[in-house]
Design a protein around this motif. Structure first.
Motif, PDB file in Angstrom:
ATOM      1  N   VAL A   1       0.858  -1.188   0.000  1.00  0.00           N
ATOM      2  CA  VAL A   1       0.000   0.000   0.000  1.00  0.00           C
ATOM      3  C   VAL A   1       0.891   1.233   0.000  1.00  0.00           C
ATOM      4  O   VAL A   1       1.608   1.509   0.960  1.00  0.00           O
ATOM      5  CB  VAL A   1      -0.929   0.020   1.231  1.00  0.00           C
ATOM      6  N   LEU A   2       0.838   1.999  -1.100  1.00  0.00           N
ATOM      7  CA  LEU A   2       1.648   3.216  -1.220  1.00  0.00           C
ATOM      8  C   LEU A   2       0.895   4.443  -0.705  1.00  0.00           C
ATOM      9  O   LEU A   2       1.488   5.324  -0.083  1.00  0.00           O
ATOM     10  CB  LEU A   2       2.054   3.427  -2.675  1.00  0.00           C
ATOM     11  N   TRP A   3      -0.402   4.508  -1.004  1.00  0.00           N
ATOM     12  CA  TRP A   3      -1.210   5.660  -0.587  1.00  0.00           C
ATOM     13  C   TRP A   3      -2.555   5.166  -0.056  1.00  0.00           C
ATOM     14  O   TRP A   3      -3.123   4.198  -0.568  1.00  0.00           O
ATOM     15  CB  TRP A   3      -1.455   6.620  -1.751  1.00  0.00           C
ATOM     16  N   ARG A   4      -3.055   5.879   0.968  1.00  0.00           N
ATOM     17  CA  ARG A   4      -4.356   5.558   1.547  1.00  0.00           C
ATOM     18  C   ARG A   4      -5.096   6.864   1.837  1.00  0.00           C
ATOM     19  O   ARG A   4      -4.524   7.799   2.395  1.00  0.00           O
ATOM     20  CB  ARG A   4      -4.183   4.756   2.841  1.00  0.00           C
ATOM     21  N   GLU A   5      -6.347   6.941   1.436  1.00  0.00           N
ATOM     22  CA  GLU A   5      -7.157   8.148   1.649  1.00  0.00           C
ATOM     23  C   GLU A   5      -8.533   7.741   2.175  1.00  0.00           C
ATOM     24  O   GLU A   5      -9.089   6.722   1.766  1.00  0.00           O
ATOM     25  CB  GLU A   5      -7.328   8.918   0.329  1.00  0.00           C
ATOM     26  N   GLY A   6      -9.088   8.544   3.066  1.00  0.00           N
ATOM     27  CA  GLY A   6     -10.419   8.273   3.588  1.00  0.00           C
ATOM     28  C   GLY A   6     -10.664   9.035   4.871  1.00  0.00           C
ATOM     29  O   GLY A   6      -9.759   9.655   5.432  1.00  0.00           O
ATOM     30  N   SER A   7     -11.895   8.989   5.351  1.00  0.00           N
ATOM     31  CA  SER A   7     -12.234   9.694   6.579  1.00  0.00           C
ATOM     32  C   SER A   7     -11.512   9.077   7.767  1.00  0.00           C
ATOM     33  O   SER A   7     -11.062   7.935   7.716  1.00  0.00           O
ATOM     34  CB  SER A   7     -13.749   9.643   6.810  1.00  0.00           C
ATOM     35  N   ARG A   8     -11.429   9.831   8.861  1.00  0.00           N
ATOM     36  CA  ARG A   8     -10.743   9.338  10.062  1.00  0.00           C
ATOM     37  C   ARG A   8     -11.409   8.062  10.570  1.00  0.00           C
ATOM     38  O   ARG A   8     -10.741   7.116  10.990  1.00  0.00           O
ATOM     39  CB  ARG A   8     -10.760  10.411  11.142  1.00  0.00           C
ATOM     40  N   ARG A   9     -12.747   8.031  10.507  1.00  0.00           N
ATOM     41  CA  ARG A   9     -13.462   6.855  11.015  1.00  0.00           C
ATOM     42  C   ARG A   9     -13.104   5.595  10.239  1.00  0.00           C
ATOM     43  O   ARG A   9     -12.818   4.553  10.836  1.00  0.00           O
ATOM     44  CB  ARG A   9     -14.970   7.104  10.952  1.00  0.00           C
ATOM     45  N   ILE A  10     -13.113   5.672   8.910  1.00  0.00           N
ATOM     46  CA  ILE A  10     -12.848   4.462   8.132  1.00  0.00           C
ATOM     47  C   ILE A  10     -11.367   4.110   8.169  1.00  0.00           C
ATOM     48  O   ILE A  10     -10.985   2.937   8.116  1.00  0.00           O
ATOM     49  CB  ILE A  10     -13.358   4.620   6.673  1.00  0.00           C
ATOM     50  N   ARG A  11     -10.497   5.111   8.305  1.00  0.00           N
ATOM     51  CA  ARG A  11      -9.067   4.800   8.438  1.00  0.00           C
ATOM     52  C   ARG A  11      -8.794   4.075   9.752  1.00  0.00           C
ATOM     53  O   ARG A  11      -7.899   3.242   9.840  1.00  0.00           O
ATOM     54  CB  ARG A  11      -8.235   6.075   8.331  1.00  0.00           C
ATOM     55  N   ALA A  12      -9.595   4.371  10.775  1.00  0.00           N
ATOM     56  CA  ALA A  12      -9.451   3.659  12.045  1.00  0.00           C
ATOM     57  C   ALA A  12      -9.792   2.176  11.877  1.00  0.00           C
ATOM     58  O   ALA A  12      -9.161   1.303  12.488  1.00  0.00           O
ATOM     59  CB  ALA A  12     -10.350   4.289  13.105  1.00  0.00           C
ATOM     60  N   VAL A  13     -10.787   1.886  11.021  1.00  0.00           N
ATOM     61  CA  VAL A  13     -11.115   0.491  10.711  1.00  0.00           C
ATOM     62  C   VAL A  13      -9.923  -0.182  10.034  1.00  0.00           C
ATOM     63  O   VAL A  13      -9.555  -1.311  10.366  1.00  0.00           O
ATOM     64  CB  VAL A  13     -12.367   0.405   9.813  1.00  0.00           C
ATOM     65  N   GLY A  14      -9.312   0.522   9.079  1.00  0.00           N
ATOM     66  CA  GLY A  14      -8.131  -0.012   8.411  1.00  0.00           C
ATOM     67  C   GLY A  14      -6.979  -0.234   9.367  1.00  0.00           C
ATOM     68  O   GLY A  14      -6.248  -1.234   9.268  1.00  0.00           O
ATOM     69  N   ASP A  15      -6.808   0.681  10.316  1.00  0.00           N
ATOM     70  CA  ASP A  15      -5.727   0.539  11.302  1.00  0.00           C
ATOM     71  C   ASP A  15      -5.886  -0.758  12.089  1.00  0.00           C
ATOM     72  O   ASP A  15      -4.893  -1.434  12.393  1.00  0.00           O
ATOM     73  CB  ASP A  15      -5.725   1.724  12.271  1.00  0.00           C
ATOM     74  N   ARG A  16      -7.123  -1.121  12.420  1.00  0.00           N
ATOM     75  CA  ARG A  16      -7.350  -2.301  13.259  1.00  0.00           C
ATOM     76  C   ARG A  16      -6.975  -3.597  12.556  1.00  0.00           C
ATOM     77  O   ARG A  16      -6.574  -4.562  13.203  1.00  0.00           O
ATOM     78  CB  ARG A  16      -8.814  -2.353  13.711  1.00  0.00           C
TER      79      ARG A  16
END
Length: 439
Positions: free
Chosen positions: A112-127
């Motif tokens: 994954v080189l770049w990731r974009e999205g709202s803080r809420r959905i990025r938190a899902v990705g972080d998990r």
């Protein structure tokens, strides 16, 4: 580049919650060795069959491998997709935000080189470890849209329990690979991922369209570069009295003098010497130019290569040739890799009709096969003969295959390739049984 018909995980009209419950029952049944209540889609079934090779645990997949920040920065700068990132962002980010999804762009390895999205959905990705710098190929995280799309070379949507690893069942992902429009080389992929509850049947079509737009933009950039190189080299070519051509760093022709135009020449990796062997032209003098090369063919009586290697052992098929003027290598498109494997497997050669059956399963694609082989022969010079199509008797051909049979062109559905893959698998099983008996 055109894609085959899309195969969305949720066709229009499908009840998402019912489908998710069914997929969970399928997941539990298949992993427990019980009869499945319904079949998986073929692209998912094939991917699951590859999982034992990687040692992926469906209950607790391995933590994603993470690239150090300095290496990630370098990979971003060197990625061809950096040039089309603004286009991808403009087309997807706002749509992804509204649908509570995030947009990701990866390289050809699934990083994954770049990731974009709202803080809420990025938190899902972080998990789940879906963050910049992590690898989401099948060998790292199991069946997922990014990894599976990169394997099969076409858009893929993975919904809920179609993910092999249970912790990813909360997600739905749609991914489309992006290829170099000049030669079909895989550059990376664009993906939209979000919670199962926000899945939409049109997401796969949207991601596929954006990938096509990115490829069209890359093609436009390439044409601009060739036009610039053509202008720079015009005075030089005007002063020559013998055949010559000017090509860019990848071998695409910008201008020619005193010879028939050639769309592309395949340059050797090692260009330190002044004399090189080029398949379509023979031995040539090679001189550097700003942004490209001046190529001047020598008389045809020069010696051709003696050894050709078709390397299918890795994720990027490659054909190389060794001869008196050194070594030359070229990365192959999936279709050209299929055709060359089929030719290498039968020294007697194959007709266009036989190759049509081996690639498409029927006789009706002979014209398509001949067109692909015509492109190959223009690049490879005398290495491929016709009537029937075969490797030249003047060269020795060897094929390097992966250690695991299932990894032989895993994205290919060509009947001839699947047959060779099965033969290789049967031989591996026989050797394994023989080894156990011997002990």
């Amino acid at each position: 580049m055109s894609f085959p018909p899309l195969d969305p995980a949720l066709p229009a009209g499908t009840n998402a919650q019912e489908q998710a419950r069914l997929l969970r029952r399928i997941h539990e049944a298949l992993l427990a060795g019980r009869p499945s209540p319904a079949p998986l889609r073929p692209v998912i079934e094939d991917s699951w069959k590859r999982m034992p090779t990687f040692g992926i645990d469906p209950e607790s997949g391995p933590p994603p491998r993470v690239t150090p920040p300095d290496e990630l920065h370098h990979n971003r700068l060197s990625s061809p997709l950096a040039e089309v990132l603004p286009l991808i962002r403009g087309a997807l980010v706002s749509v992804a935000d509204e649908a509570e999804h995030m947009m990701l762009v990866t390289d050809a390895t699934g990083q994954v080189l770049w990731r974009e999205g709202s803080r809420r959905i990025r938190a899902v990705g972080d998990r789940v470890g879906l963050v910049e710098g992590t690898y989401w190929n099948e060998g790292s995280t199991g069946t997922n849209a990014i990894g599976t799309a990169l394997v099969v070379g076409r858009p893929v949507q993975v919904y809920s329990a179609e993910h092999y690893v249970r912790s990813l069942h909360q997600l739905t992902c749609a991914c489309a690979p992006i290829h170099d429009p000049r030669d079909g080389r895989l550059l990376g992929a664009v993906d939209v991922t979000g919670p199962v509850a926000t899945v939409h049947s049109s997401t796969l079509a949207l991601v596929s369209t954006v990938a096509k737009l990115a490829e069209a933009h890359l093609q436009s950039i390439h044409h601009t570069h060739l036009e610039r190189l053509r202008s720079v080299s015009a005075p030089l070519l005007a002063g020559l009295s013998r055949p010559a051509l000017v090509v860019d760093e990848a071998g695409w022709t910008a201008a020619v003098a005193h010879m028939e135009p050639i769309r592309r020449v395949l340059l050797p990796k090692n260009r330190e010497g002044s004399m090189v062997w080029i398949p379509a032209l023979g031995t040539c003098a090679l001189e550097p130019l700003p942004g490209g090369w001046l190529v001047r063919p020598r008389p045809k009586e020069e010696t051709s290569p003696s050894l050709v290697t078709l390397d299918l052992s890795g994720s990027a098929p490659e054909l190389s040739a060794v001869g008196p003027s050194g070594k030359w290598a070229h990365r192959l498109s999936p279709r050209h890799a299929e055709l060359l494997l089929l030719l290498a497997s039968d020294t007697r050669g194959r007709t266009g009709q036989q190759l049509s059956r081996a690639v498409f399963g029927e006789d009706g694609h002979t014209v398509t096969v001949r067109a692909e082989l015509s492109r190959l022969r223009r690049h490879l010079g005398g290495l491929i003969e016709s009537r029937p199509y075969r490797f030249s008797e003047d060269v020795r051909v060897r094929v390097l295959c992966p250690e695991v049979a299932e990894e032989l062109l895993p994205g290919s559905t060509a009947p001839g390739v699947r047959s060779l893959r099965q033969e290789m698998c049967d031989k591996q099983r026989a050797r394994a049984v023989g080894g156990k008996t011997a002990t």
